[in-house]
Scaffold this motif. Structure first.
Motif, mmCIF file in Angstrom:
data_model
loop_
_atom_site.group_PDB
_atom_site.id
_atom_site.type_symbol
_atom_site.label_atom_id
_atom_site.label_comp_id
_atom_site.label_asym_id
_atom_site.label_seq_id
_atom_site.Cartn_x
_atom_site.Cartn_y
_atom_site.Cartn_z
ATOM 1 N N GLN A 17 -10.507 -51.489 15.386
ATOM 2 C CA GLN A 17 -9.097 -51.092 15.364
ATOM 3 C C GLN A 17 -8.198 -52.260 14.953
ATOM 4 O O GLN A 17 -7.190 -52.062 14.283
ATOM 5 C CB GLN A 17 -8.675 -50.543 16.733
ATOM 6 C CG GLN A 17 -9.185 -49.156 17.011
ATOM 7 C CD GLN A 17 -8.641 -48.124 16.036
ATOM 8 O OE1 GLN A 17 -7.557 -48.264 15.471
ATOM 9 N NE2 GLN A 17 -9.413 -47.066 15.817
ATOM 10 N N TRP A 20 -7.273 -52.571 11.236
ATOM 11 C CA TRP A 20 -6.528 -51.510 10.562
ATOM 12 C C TRP A 20 -5.395 -52.031 9.671
ATOM 13 O O TRP A 20 -5.212 -51.564 8.556
ATOM 14 C CB TRP A 20 -5.972 -50.495 11.556
ATOM 15 C CG TRP A 20 -5.113 -49.496 10.858
ATOM 16 C CD1 TRP A 20 -3.760 -49.373 10.935
ATOM 17 C CD2 TRP A 20 -5.548 -48.522 9.908
ATOM 18 N NE1 TRP A 20 -3.322 -48.374 10.102
ATOM 19 C CE2 TRP A 20 -4.405 -47.832 9.457
ATOM 20 C CE3 TRP A 20 -6.784 -48.165 9.390
ATOM 21 C CZ2 TRP A 20 -4.462 -46.806 8.523
ATOM 22 C CZ3 TRP A 20 -6.854 -47.138 8.464
ATOM 23 C CH2 TRP A 20 -5.701 -46.465 8.029
ATOM 24 N N ASN A 31 -7.062 -42.687 7.009
ATOM 25 C CA ASN A 31 -6.309 -42.215 8.161
ATOM 26 C C ASN A 31 -6.615 -43.088 9.365
ATOM 27 O O ASN A 31 -7.782 -43.245 9.740
ATOM 28 C CB ASN A 31 -6.720 -40.762 8.435
ATOM 29 C CG ASN A 31 -5.964 -40.149 9.570
ATOM 30 O OD1 ASN A 31 -5.655 -40.792 10.567
ATOM 31 N ND2 ASN A 31 -5.666 -38.859 9.422
ATOM 32 N N LYS A 32 -5.595 -43.649 9.976
ATOM 33 C CA LYS A 32 -5.780 -44.535 11.131
ATOM 34 C C LYS A 32 -6.497 -43.832 12.280
ATOM 35 O O LYS A 32 -7.261 -44.450 13.018
ATOM 36 C CB LYS A 32 -4.427 -45.076 11.598
ATOM 37 C CG LYS A 32 -4.541 -46.073 12.724
ATOM 38 C CD LYS A 32 -3.196 -46.641 13.121
ATOM 39 C CE LYS A 32 -3.361 -47.688 14.203
ATOM 40 N NZ LYS A 32 -2.078 -48.275 14.583
ATOM 41 N N ASN A 33 -6.276 -42.528 12.432
ATOM 42 C CA ASN A 33 -6.859 -41.795 13.548
ATOM 43 C C ASN A 33 -8.381 -41.693 13.488
ATOM 44 O O ASN A 33 -9.032 -41.621 14.521
ATOM 45 C CB ASN A 33 -6.256 -40.400 13.660
ATOM 46 C CG ASN A 33 -4.781 -40.461 14.006
ATOM 47 O OD1 ASN A 33 -4.331 -41.369 14.691
ATOM 48 N ND2 ASN A 33 -4.025 -39.513 13.507
ATOM 49 N N ASN A 34 -8.956 -41.672 12.276
ATOM 50 C CA ASN A 34 -10.415 -41.560 12.204
ATOM 51 C C ASN A 34 -11.077 -42.825 11.651
ATOM 52 O O ASN A 34 -12.270 -42.841 11.390
ATOM 53 C CB ASN A 34 -10.847 -40.328 11.408
ATOM 54 C CG ASN A 34 -10.494 -40.401 9.948
ATOM 55 O OD1 ASN A 34 -9.923 -41.391 9.483
ATOM 56 N ND2 ASN A 34 -10.819 -39.356 9.204
ATOM 57 N N TRP A 35 -10.308 -43.876 11.488
ATOM 58 C CA TRP A 35 -10.813 -45.143 10.954
ATOM 59 C C TRP A 35 -11.978 -45.677 11.777
ATOM 60 O O TRP A 35 -13.033 -45.997 11.246
ATOM 61 C CB TRP A 35 -9.653 -46.148 10.877
ATOM 62 C CG TRP A 35 -10.042 -47.588 10.920
ATOM 63 C CD1 TRP A 35 -9.810 -48.458 11.937
ATOM 64 C CD2 TRP A 35 -10.714 -48.328 9.910
ATOM 65 N NE1 TRP A 35 -10.297 -49.703 11.612
ATOM 66 C CE2 TRP A 35 -10.869 -49.636 10.378
ATOM 67 C CE3 TRP A 35 -11.222 -48.006 8.655
ATOM 68 C CZ2 TRP A 35 -11.490 -50.638 9.648
ATOM 69 C CZ3 TRP A 35 -11.835 -49.003 7.930
ATOM 70 C CH2 TRP A 35 -11.965 -50.297 8.416
#
Length: 146
Positions: A17, A20, A31-35
């Motif tokens: 994380q 990012w 997409n940051k949510n599924n990185w």
């Protein structure tokens, strides 16, 4: 280059994380949510690794790479991703990461370290050429329209 910045192998979800901000510069379509889950899957199934350069708890440069074999290049390490935050550029971090990956390749008896770069990314091309990379191929792709 400031010698207080060391290469760190990124392994945990928290460390992933922390990458990012740098990754989103290079790969704004992600997409940051599924990185984190995407990288974890790549690490588990595709021999993908990340080396980062940290400033305290902040990743300021990273290289994503994998071990692979191709008929063209042999037993190689392929660098998928290499980027440095804009405010940390010109400190030698890209060269430090390239040297780190090369050292891994040498210790693993690889034939080469290979990467691709965008035609228009002249800054990165200068870094790669300065670090001993040569232009050896033209990478082509065909986007699959869904």
């Amino acid at each position: 280059m400031d010698n207080t910045y060391k290469v760190k192998i990124i392994k945990t979800d928290v460390e992933i994380q922390q990458c990012w901000e740098v990754v989103s510069l290079l790969r704004p379509h992600l997409n940051k949510n599924n990185w984190s889950s995407m990288i974890s899957e790549m690490m588990q199934h595709e021999k993908y690794s990340i080396a980062g350069i940290m400033d305290n708890e902040k990743v300021v440069a990273f290289a994503g790479y994998r071990s692979m074999t191709s008929l063209h290049s042999g037993n190689i390490i392929y660098i998928d991703d290499l980027c440095t935050l804009e405010s940390y550029r010109n400190k030698g971090f890209a060269s430090q990461l390239l040297n780190h990956v090369k050292a891994i390749a040498l210790s693993a008896n690889k034939d080469a370290v290979v990467l691709d770069t965008d035609f228009h990314n002249n800054t990165a091309q200068k870094v790669y050429l300065k670090n001993g990379y040569t232009l050896t191929a033209l990478h082509l792709s065909s986007v699959i329209v869904k």
